[in-house]
Design an enzyme around this catalytic site. Structure first.
Site, PDB file in Angstrom:
ATOM      1  N   ARG A 100     -26.281 -12.481  34.825  1.00 64.46           N
ATOM      2  CA  ARG A 100     -26.660 -11.099  35.090  1.00 64.46           C
ATOM      3  C   ARG A 100     -28.180 -10.990  35.215  1.00 64.46           C
ATOM      4  O   ARG A 100     -28.903 -11.481  34.349  1.00 64.46           O
ATOM      5  CB  ARG A 100     -26.170 -10.224  33.932  1.00 64.46           C
ATOM      6  N   THR A 130       0.823  -1.224   0.000  1.00 64.68           N
ATOM      7  CA  THR A 130       0.000   0.000   0.000  1.00 64.68           C
ATOM      8  C   THR A 130       0.853   1.268   0.000  1.00 64.68           C
ATOM      9  O   THR A 130       1.883   1.344   0.669  1.00 64.68           O
ATOM     10  CB  THR A 130      -0.889   0.005   1.260  1.00 64.68           C
ATOM     11  N   ASP A 167     -10.273  -3.895   1.069  1.00 64.11           N
ATOM     12  CA  ASP A 167     -11.463  -3.206   1.569  1.00 64.11           C
ATOM     13  C   ASP A 167     -12.710  -4.020   1.176  1.00 64.11           C
ATOM     14  O   ASP A 167     -12.828  -4.498   0.044  1.00 64.11           O
ATOM     15  CB  ASP A 167     -11.507  -1.810   0.920  1.00 64.11           C
ATOM     16  N   GLU A 216      -6.205  -6.325   4.002  1.00 62.07           N
ATOM     17  CA  GLU A 216      -6.362  -7.535   3.176  1.00 62.07           C
ATOM     18  C   GLU A 216      -7.519  -7.342   2.195  1.00 62.07           C
ATOM     19  O   GLU A 216      -8.207  -8.301   1.833  1.00 62.07           O
ATOM     20  CB  GLU A 216      -6.579  -8.781   4.030  1.00 62.07           C
TER      21      GLU A 216
HETATM   22  C1  LIG Z   1      -3.659  -1.246  10.645  1.00 61.50           C
HETATM   23  C2  LIG Z   1      -3.356  -1.406   9.191  1.00 61.50           C
HETATM   24  C3  LIG Z   1      -2.398  -2.314   8.792  1.00 61.50           C
HETATM   25  C4  LIG Z   1      -2.071  -2.447   7.441  1.00 61.50           C
HETATM   26  N1  LIG Z   1      -1.030  -3.263   7.080  1.00 61.50           N
HETATM   27  C5  LIG Z   1      -0.598  -3.251   5.799  1.00 61.50           C
HETATM   28  C6  LIG Z   1       0.608  -3.949   5.430  1.00 61.50           C
HETATM   29  O1  LIG Z   1       1.272  -4.595   6.273  1.00 61.50           O
HETATM   30  N2  LIG Z   1       1.007  -3.903   4.142  1.00 61.50           N
HETATM   31  C7  LIG Z   1       0.303  -3.201   3.187  1.00 61.50           C
HETATM   32  O2  LIG Z   1       0.730  -3.198   2.043  1.00 61.50           O
HETATM   33  N3  LIG Z   1      -0.819  -2.518   3.505  1.00 61.50           N
HETATM   34  C8  LIG Z   1      -1.282  -2.510   4.782  1.00 61.50           C
HETATM   35  N4  LIG Z   1      -2.407  -1.788   5.126  1.00 61.50           N
HETATM   36  C9  LIG Z   1      -3.120  -1.033   4.107  1.00 61.50           C
HETATM   37  C10 LIG Z   1      -4.479  -1.575   3.734  1.00 61.50           C
HETATM   38  O3  LIG Z   1      -4.334  -2.770   3.008  1.00 61.50           O
HETATM   39  C11 LIG Z   1      -5.255  -0.492   2.990  1.00 61.50           C
HETATM   40  O4  LIG Z   1      -5.602   0.494   3.935  1.00 61.50           O
HETATM   41  C12 LIG Z   1      -6.473  -1.009   2.281  1.00 61.50           C
HETATM   42  O5  LIG Z   1      -6.110  -1.788   1.178  1.00 61.50           O
HETATM   43  C13 LIG Z   1      -7.398   0.112   1.810  1.00 61.50           C
HETATM   44  O6  LIG Z   1      -6.714   1.064   1.075  1.00 61.50           O
HETATM   45  P1  LIG Z   1      -6.867   2.614   1.403  1.00 61.50           P
HETATM   46  O7  LIG Z   1      -6.586   2.807   2.840  1.00 61.50           O
HETATM   47  O8  LIG Z   1      -6.035   3.368   0.430  1.00 61.50           O
HETATM   48  O9  LIG Z   1      -8.404   2.936   1.181  1.00 61.50           O
HETATM   49  P2  LIG Z   1      -9.095   3.335  -0.206  1.00 61.50           P
HETATM   50  O10 LIG Z   1      -8.795   2.325  -1.236  1.00 61.50           O
HETATM   51  O11 LIG Z   1      -8.782   4.742  -0.519  1.00 61.50           O
HETATM   52  O12 LIG Z   1     -10.631   3.229   0.211  1.00 61.50           O
HETATM   53  C14 LIG Z   1     -11.343   4.317   0.832  1.00 61.50           C
HETATM   54  C15 LIG Z   1     -12.840   4.124   0.591  1.00 61.50           C
HETATM   55  O13 LIG Z   1     -13.101   4.152  -0.800  1.00 61.50           O
HETATM   56  C16 LIG Z   1     -13.948   3.097  -1.166  1.00 61.50           C
HETATM   57  N5  LIG Z   1     -13.639   2.652  -2.547  1.00 61.50           N
HETATM   58  C17 LIG Z   1     -12.421   2.465  -3.097  1.00 61.50           C
HETATM   59  N6  LIG Z   1     -12.535   2.030  -4.371  1.00 61.50           N
HETATM   60  C18 LIG Z   1     -13.852   1.924  -4.629  1.00 61.50           C
HETATM   61  C19 LIG Z   1     -14.625   1.508  -5.761  1.00 61.50           C
HETATM   62  N7  LIG Z   1     -14.043   1.068  -6.898  1.00 61.50           N
HETATM   63  N8  LIG Z   1     -15.972   1.502  -5.639  1.00 61.50           N
HETATM   64  C20 LIG Z   1     -16.572   1.908  -4.495  1.00 61.50           C
HETATM   65  N9  LIG Z   1     -15.903   2.309  -3.407  1.00 61.50           N
HETATM   66  C21 LIG Z   1     -14.561   2.321  -3.474  1.00 61.50           C
HETATM   67  C22 LIG Z   1     -13.647   1.989  -0.169  1.00 61.50           C
HETATM   68  O14 LIG Z   1     -14.771   1.117  -0.010  1.00 61.50           O
HETATM   69  C23 LIG Z   1     -13.360   2.768   1.105  1.00 61.50           C
HETATM   70  O15 LIG Z   1     -14.545   2.981   1.808  1.00 61.50           O
HETATM   71  C24 LIG Z   1      -2.769  -1.681   6.468  1.00 61.50           C
HETATM   72  C25 LIG Z   1      -3.767  -0.790   6.872  1.00 61.50           C
HETATM   73  C26 LIG Z   1      -4.041  -0.634   8.210  1.00 61.50           C
HETATM   74  C27 LIG Z   1      -5.085   0.378   8.612  1.00 61.50           C
END
Ligand SMILES: Cc1cc2nc3c(=O)[nH]c(=O)nc-3n(C[C@H](O)[C@H](O)[C@H](O)COP(=O)(O)OP(=O)(O)OC[C@H]3O[C@@H](n4cnc5c(N)ncnc54)[C@H](O)[C@@H]3O)c2cc1C
Length: 683
Positions: free
Chosen positions: A312, A140, A432, A430
């Site tokens: 409870r 990411t 969204d 893993e």
């Molecule tokens: C605690 C934590 C640990 C993590 N660990 C790792 C890690 O070890 N390695 C790693 O690589 N990543 C990691 N991540 C990242 C994580 O995989 C991403 O946050 C996740 O894939 C979502 O991406 P984003 O945050 O950019 O959200 P976005 O993709 O920007 O999504 C934001 C919103 O937009 C909506 N959306 C996006 N696209 C569409 C669409 N086509 N249609 C409709 N709605 C849409 C989604 O539903 C969501 O509500 C971690 C994240 C967290 C919070």
């Protein structure tokens, strides 16, 4: 409906069915994962939590329980199913440890194993397994999370130096949220655009050192800390930026794409998008583990709420001097029992998924067989769908369990706040959930023939509309049994609501209707002149997602039916059968507006449905504790003070009842009304 359930059911008979094929892994965990470092510590600082979880990860490695998924020749067990089952068990402990382990041995180790070469395995796998080489999975970026094909980090090959130049061109290309990065990681599997000879060959992964032996960042690497989070306090999520870092050619994880010394790029998969999704597809295990872990956290929350609800007491019935245990209130049962039924249903579906994943991955990675593309696509879709269902169910159920324990549920010492905070993000990482549902829908619409490509508007929607298959519902593992049950009910719309065939038919009808409607609308849009491809899809997006949800519901229902069928102990089978009725009818009840709209329920039958759910709940009430006992969660794993106090609490309650009774006798003797004994409403 009269109660036909036996008065007592042996929970171990149910546990046996739940434990399934990897019962030995679960048994071993219950008996041996007893270290206090594996449990959450309440009120701990972020720093202390990170230190404890690092210590716990090391102990876990020393215990030898992290090698299931790795090849035997490096000390592993070639047992993909065992690795997921083991993570599911770990998830009954501190979820920070589960996530840290998932990053180290699932994501980092898994990417090295599945995307890397034999030479790379030789060199690094043992150290990964022993935790001597802590690592990250750096995919990411700040600017791109869901659409990872658009990552902006570049890795450009230079034949003159035989090295790649790994570079973060701007802030939005910074690697973000990366587990293990802020404190422990020595290396990272970094995903970036591979450029060679001036051509971009798409996203690939490299093994990149990020810290020196003394813990300082390697030259050109900037490491940041993602700081305090809503939960998962013990996981050191961080940020990585690369300033023209030189990465030797042999650090490319080159199973799916190779770069020769002179920069020539080769791959057995010509299409770039197809290659990328094939690479990602091999990493499905992480998604299956997150879904299963959400299931464990849900079971734990239900276990706590069900046991608390059994002791409870609040309010006395008018004219009665004894206060009522809250599990005796219908609305409380309405909260706990359908959630328990869904948890069981999802457990059976998860077990089926783990078996399929194990068989598909063993065939390819252990026996060296050709990849069965259809099976692989279907597996990815099933994994995505169940991850969505389980993580959303966890979020809803843990909140419900928290409320079911009243104020006590809000105290950290009673575990539920940690469960809530730690599992929250499971709906996002893993994959969204909303984005994953689109992946599921895409597989359904195309019959898994083409699930590749960005989900952003599904680009070539016209093409997809052409190839959407005629709707044939693919069957789950219980194909023959389900078909027999559905066929038996035939066209009888007035079949009893407890007829399993009728229930299955309702799930099937809803999915088929949603799928056909989505196909019709997509085709219509594709044939509408002047409609932009994005609008063709976006116009139908809600319908498409609903199709995915109804599909998952059916898959889960069928798995439950198959689970009941596998149960040999007669009393356990009867109990599970009734619980399965509850899952089916409460799911249909929750969507009864739709079934009414679509002529599948009359108003009379809709009311009958509600009264039948209430009757099922009444039947199941005496078995609530049996149903949570069957999860077989060791008492010391629960770390909930309200459960520790259970015997004391019962004594206190008994003493209080005796007191109330004697007061009542006294007041009646003095002519006071019995209602004066009612407990005043809570403050
Ligand atoms: C605690 C934590 C640990 C993590 N660990 C790792 C890690 O070890 N390695 C790693 O690589 N990543 C990691 N991540 C990242 C994580 O995989 C991403 O946050 C996740 O894939 C979502 O991406 P984003 O945050 O950019 O959200 P976005 O993709 O920007 O999504 C934001 C919103 O937009 C909506 N959306 C996006 N696209 C569409 C669409 N086509 N249609 C409709 N709605 C849409 C989604 O539903 C969501 O509500 C971690 C994240 C967290 C919070």
């Amino acid at each position: 409906m009269t109660s036909t359930l036996p008065t007592s059911v042996d929970p171990t008979a149910i546990q046996e069915v739940l434990d399934g094929r990897w019962a030995h892994v679960r048994r071993d965990a219950r008996e041996n994962l007893r270290d206090p470092d594996f449990l959450p510590v309440y009120g701990e600082s972020m720093q202390d939590a990170r230190d404890r979880v690092t210590r716990a990860a090391r102990k876990l490695a020393e215990s030898g329980r992290v090698g299931f998924g790795f090849p035997k020749e490096y000390g592993g067990e070639d047992d993909a199913g065992g690795s997921v089952s083991s993570i599911e068990m770990l998830a009954f402990g501190d979820l920070s440890l589960m996530v840290k382990a998932g990053v180290q041995w699932g994501l980092f180790g898994g990417a090295l194993q599945l995307l890397g070469s034999r030479r790379q395995h030789e060199k690094y796998l043992r150290d990964v397994m022993s935790f001597d080489l802590p690592g990250c999975f750096a995919m990411t970026e700040t600017g791109h999370g869901s659409d990872v094909q658009q990552l902006r980090t570049t890795c450009t090959y230079d034949p003159a130096t035989q090295c790649f130049d790994l570079h973060t061109p701007h802030q939005a290309a910074r690697k973000d949220y990366i587990g293990n990065a802020a404190k422990d990681g020595r290396m990272a599997v970094v995903f970036a655009q591979l450029i060679s000879g001036g051509t971009n060959h798409g996203v690939h992964a490299w093994l990149v050192p990020i810290r020196n032996d003394d813990g300082t960042p390697c030259a050109g690497v900037t490491i940041g800390d993602a700081g305090p989070k809503a939960g998962l306090n013990g996981v050191d999520n961080g940020r990585l930026t690369f300033d023209h870092v030189q990465v030797p050619r042999d650090m490319l994880l080159d199973r799916y794409g190779q770069v020769a010394e002179d920069g020539t790029y080769t791959s057995s998969i010509e299409n770039e998008t197809r290659r990328f999704f094939t690479m990602l597809g091999t990493l499905v295990r992480g998604r299956v583990s997150v879904g299963g872990s959400a299931g464990s956290a849900t079971k734990l929350a239900l276990d706590i709420a069900a046991r608390y609800g059994n002791v409870r007491r609040q309010f006395a019935a008018p004219g009665d001097d004894r206060e009522i245990v809250i599990n005796d209130y219908l609305v409380h049962q309405r909260k706990l029992l359908p959630a328990l039924a869904t948890t069981y249903a999802l457990h059976f579906a998860q077990n089926e998924l783990v078996e399929t994943m194990h068989d598909v991955q063993t065939a390819v990675h252990v026996h060296g067989e050709e990849v069965d593309e259809h099976a692989q696509r279907e597996l990815e879709s099933r994994a995505a769908g169940l991850k969505v269902a389980q993580t959303w169910h966890a979020t809803r159920t843990i909140q419900m369990a928290r409320e079911a324990c009243g104020g006590a549920g809000y105290l950290q010492e009673n575990r539920l706040p940690h469960l809530k905070a730690d599992t929250d993000v499971f709906t996002t990482f893993e994959g969204d959930n909303t984005v994953l549902l689109q992946l599921v829908a895409k597989g359904l619409l195309t019959g898994y023939r083409d699930t590749f490509g960005s989900l952003d508007g599904w680009g070539r929607i016209g093409f997809i509309a052409d190839m959407v298959r005629e709707t044939v519902l693919e069957r789950t593992a219980a194909r023959a049994l389900i078909a027999r049950l559905v066929d038996a009910v035939g066209r009888d719309d007035e079949a009893p609501v407890l007829d399993r065939g009728w229930q299955l038919k309702m799930f099937e009808f809803r999915e088929k209707h949603a799928l056909e409607g989505a196909i019709r609308r997509l085709r219509k849009n594709a044939g509408t002149e002047g409609m932009a491809p994005f609008d063709m899809f976006n116009d139908v997006q809600d319908h498409v997602l609903r199709t995915a949800e109804t599909h998952i519901d059916r898959v889960v229902m069928e798995a439950f039916v198959a689970g009941v069928d596998r149960t040999t102990d007669p009393a356990a089978r009867q109990l599970l059968d009734t619980l399965c009725d509850l899952y089916a009818l409460s799911t249909i009840e929750a969507d009864k507006g739709w079934f009414l709209e679509h002529g599948q329920l009359t108003a009379t039958r809709a009311k009958l449905l509600t009264s039948t759910v209430n009757q099922l709940i009444k039947q199941l009430r005496p078995h609530i504790i049996t149903l949570v006992d069957a999860f077989a969660i060791p008492a010391e794993w629960k770390a909930a003070q309200i459960l520790e106090e259970e015997p004391d609490r019962q004594e206190v309650m008994a003493a209080r009842d005796a007191e109330v009774r004697s007061e009542a006798e006294g007041s009646q003797a003095s002519g006071e009304s019995a209602t004066a004994l009612e407990v005043p409403p809570a403050q």
